[in-house]
Design an enzyme around this catalytic site. Structure first.
Site, short mmCIF file in Angstrom:
data_model
loop_
_atom_site.label_atom_id
_atom_site.label_comp_id
_atom_site.label_asym_id
_atom_site.label_seq_id
_atom_site.Cartn_x
_atom_site.Cartn_y
_atom_site.Cartn_z
N ARG A 273 0.84 -1.21 0.00
CA ARG A 273 0.00 0.00 0.00
C ARG A 273 0.87 1.25 0.00
O ARG A 273 0.39 2.34 0.27
CB ARG A 273 -0.90 0.00 1.24
N SER A 274 2.17 1.07 -0.30
CA SER A 274 3.12 2.18 -0.20
C SER A 274 2.74 3.37 -1.09
O SER A 274 2.60 3.23 -2.31
CB SER A 274 4.51 1.68 -0.59
N ASN A 275 2.59 4.51 -0.45
CA ASN A 275 2.35 5.74 -1.22
C ASN A 275 3.59 6.13 -1.99
O ASN A 275 3.51 6.63 -3.11
CB ASN A 275 1.95 6.87 -0.27
N CYS B 9 5.87 4.14 -3.30
CA CYS B 9 6.02 3.33 -4.51
C CYS B 9 5.07 3.80 -5.61
O CYS B 9 5.46 3.93 -6.77
CB CYS B 9 5.77 1.85 -4.20
#
Ligand SMILES: Cc1ncc(COP(=O)(O)O)c(C=O)c1O
Length: 332
Positions: A86-88, A90
């Site tokens: 869920r990395s913003n 990335c």
């Protein structure tokens, strides 16, 4: 800081290359209904960095403007970075890489399960054509990024590895520039803040704001980082490490007070807390904006708690710095 040192640092800061990839200045707005709901107290404001633009915005855009400018100057043709599913960071890196015509490899520490809904960030990364490499743990991310870089070099490419969150001394300059942007907004309104609350994790936002405060903001403004995951001691030492690197870049000793509060983590990273849920609903119902459950809702929960406990001057002004992340609310 002595004015001569300050001027030299500002000159050095302004000389660093930056790509224009976001939408600025982000809005600075009042939150009068949230203040009323809390029974009064300091006047509340919000800085909307969820509106920085690319890849659904957030704090990563500001940092990547510096990191990608240096990469372009080095003739880089591909970027590699890492995070969770869920990395913003990335997601925004993948979107900006596409915009700049760079290949993008994302090392994600998540197993890739078929039996649970796909996080929106991952769905977006697939749309934008990022190559996904999966590893089982956070510890495996750095070696996997190095391996991906080796493979790309073997194919004659020129990759750059961007550390988690783009929280390097260079990336953190994004929040020095954010502090300068805020200073202009404050000057126009003849306003100053007693405290600024924000989510602090990989340290780039915090160290940038701390350095930016030395250069552009009132010395009595307190910066209060709220952890979504690690202990305050561990985030503080990350922030001071980045500040050390920034001191070298700006040619000035950045001996800043670093406050990180880890009382609002709840059950851990990515797990919604009840105080965070209350903050998310209050913000939505009183002011009509969305927080995210992982970072900003916990930071807002911290600010609300400090106000309720009378820990901030009731006649003062307090800013909540929204750092984005709302994609975590959605799955496909
Ligand atoms: C939405 C959001 N807010 C805050 C943070 C924390 O910022 P930093 O990593 O610069 O400490 C992150 C970082 O992952 C984030 O994605």
């Amino acid at each position: 800081m002595h004015p001569i040192d300050r001027n030299r640092a500002v000159q050095r800061f302004e000389a660093v290359s930056r790509l224009a990839l976001g939408h600025y200045p982000t809005p600075l707005e009042k939150m009068p209904r949230l203040r009323n709901a809390l029974g009064g107290g300091p006047k509340l404001f919000i800085k909307r960095d969820d509106y920085t633009g690319a890849g659904f915005g957030g704090n990563k855009v500001r940092k990547l403007e510096y990191v990608l400018a240096a990469a372009q100057a080095d003739g880089v043709d591909s970027v590699i970075t890492c995070g969770g599913e869920r990395s913003n960071h990335c997601r925004v890196t993948a979107m900006l890489a596409a915009r700049l015509g760079l290949e993008c490899t994302l090392v994600l520490n998540a197993p890739g399960r078929e039996d649970v809904p796909k996080p929106a960030s991952l769905a977006i990364e697939e749309v934008v054509g990022a190559r996904i490499v999966r590893v089982a743990s956070r510890e495996e991310r750095t070696p996997a990024m190095e391996q991906a870089a080796e493979e790309l070099r073997g194919r004659g490419m020129r990759p750059v590895v961007i550390p988690v969150g783009a929280s390097t001394p260079l990336g953190a300059l994004g929040y020095v520039s954010a502090a300068s942007e805020l200073a202009e907004q404050l000057a126009a309104r003849e306003l100053r803040f007693d405290a600024i609350f924000f989510s602090s994790s990989s340290g780039g936002t915090h160290s940038g704001l701390a350095a930016g405060k030395e250069l552009f903001l009132h010395p009595n403004t307190r910066l209060i980082g709220i952890s979504p995951d690690d202990s305050s001691g561990s985030i503080q030492s990350t922030v001071s490490g980045i500040l050390e690197g920034m001191s070298g870049k700006l040619g000035v000793e950045l001996d800043c007070e670093i406050t990180v509060v880890d009382e609002y983590v709840g059950e851990g990273y990515g797990v919604e807390s009840s105080a965070g849920r209350e903050a998310l609903e209050l913000a939505a119902r009183m002011e009509g904006f969305l927080l995210d459950p992982v970072y900003t809702a916990k930071a807002m929960a911290g600010m609300i708690d400090w106000i309720r406990r009378g820990r901030l001057p009731s006649s003062g002004n307090v800013l909540f710095w929204h750092t984005g992340g709302q994609m975590a609310l959605f799955h496909t």
